[in-house]
Design an enzyme around this catalytic site. Sequence first.
Site, short mmCIF file in Angstrom:
data_model
loop_
_atom_site.label_atom_id
_atom_site.label_comp_id
_atom_site.label_asym_id
_atom_site.label_seq_id
_atom_site.Cartn_x
_atom_site.Cartn_y
_atom_site.Cartn_z
N ARG A 1 50.02 83.48 74.73
CA ARG A 1 50.07 82.25 75.76
C ARG A 1 48.72 81.78 76.23
O ARG A 1 48.45 80.69 76.26
CB ARG A 1 50.85 82.72 76.74
CG ARG A 1 51.26 81.48 77.86
CD ARG A 1 52.73 81.89 78.66
NE ARG A 1 52.71 80.88 79.62
CZ ARG A 1 52.11 80.93 81.06
NH1 ARG A 1 51.64 81.81 81.51
NH2 ARG A 1 52.66 79.93 81.76
N HIS B 1 47.20 78.07 76.00
CA HIS B 1 47.05 77.17 77.16
C HIS B 1 45.50 76.95 76.89
O HIS B 1 45.03 75.67 77.50
CB HIS B 1 47.32 78.00 78.33
CG HIS B 1 48.75 77.99 78.79
ND1 HIS B 1 49.14 78.03 79.95
CD2 HIS B 1 49.89 77.78 77.89
CE1 HIS B 1 50.49 77.94 79.96
NE2 HIS B 1 50.95 77.69 78.78
N HIS C 1 58.11 82.41 71.41
CA HIS C 1 58.80 82.56 72.35
C HIS C 1 60.00 83.83 72.13
O HIS C 1 60.89 84.06 72.68
CB HIS C 1 59.67 81.67 73.07
CG HIS C 1 58.90 80.77 74.16
ND1 HIS C 1 59.31 79.68 74.57
CD2 HIS C 1 57.69 80.86 74.32
CE1 HIS C 1 58.37 78.80 75.35
NE2 HIS C 1 57.21 79.66 75.05
#
Length: 328
Positions: free
Chosen positions: A64, A68, A195
Amino acid sequence: MEPIVFFQRLVCTVLLVTAPMVMVTCQLDYMYYVRSCPNLARIVRYGVASALSNDTRMAASLLRLHFHDCIVNGCDGSLLLDDNDGIKSEKNALPNQNSARGFEVIDSIKANLEKACPSTVSCSDILALASRDAVYLAGGPFVPMPLGRRDGRSASIDGANRQIPSPFEPLDNLTAKFTSKGLSLKDVVVLSGAHTIGFAQCFLFKSRLFNFGGSGKPDPTLSESFLQSLQTQCPNQDSSDTNLAPLDGVTTTRFDNVYYRNLLNGSGLLGSDQALMTDNTTSSLVLYYSQYPYAFYRDFGVSLVKMANIGVLTGSDGEIRKSCRLLN
């Protein structure tokens, strides 16, 4: 277990100068540090493995972090910067605040690399390799990662607030944020497969459980058994907002294709995940990856490298930070 390896071509820019003359410029190189820091891969892998042995959630956290970072003005390590020297840290942006984690893992790897090969390996390359190793160590494919990124000298908290996809956004908005970075609708579905590991705080999806769209009722796309389970984990009270629920409650810590099976069963945790079933193209890809795990691994490797090449700084641009938290 032998790693599943998917090789990709280098990402190159092809410029037509004068016919038939063509100039090809490769931004990144799979062998970039082979002489300047030959133990790079081993040092990064050890750092990630050590982190995962203490906290299995860290695999998703590192992946993640990389996403990001890249989605906000390119893969330049800007997310790693603290408030300092006129920098307003992206860590304080709404999508990252009290959510983004794993910075200390990158710091530790960077410290070890500075001992082995000082001022050589960029923080943005460390983050790319750490996310790649996190996927592999969680049971996913081994993805060869081209290197040679340099670190940016700025950060954008406003960019982080605007550009990072939100789990509350409709599919069209999410897709637009991906495509604005040169990613495709297929990349949206493939990268959403990340995910398959990780957790989300209840406030990110609680409206689906009790008051979907202001209706006072649950989201009708949720399966009944999944809804009841989530209502137990995230009761309708403010105190449950920071409770955690797994993004994939079946194989929570393993990188696999069960995420897609969950969507088919109405068991996607985030609204942005289940929204993939509302479009003919994305839902057909969901079905495909639910049936063919090898295809998911293959395509995830391609999309991960594609994402990791967004807006990279190379050559004399940027810098090689001595600390990932501070400009030189």
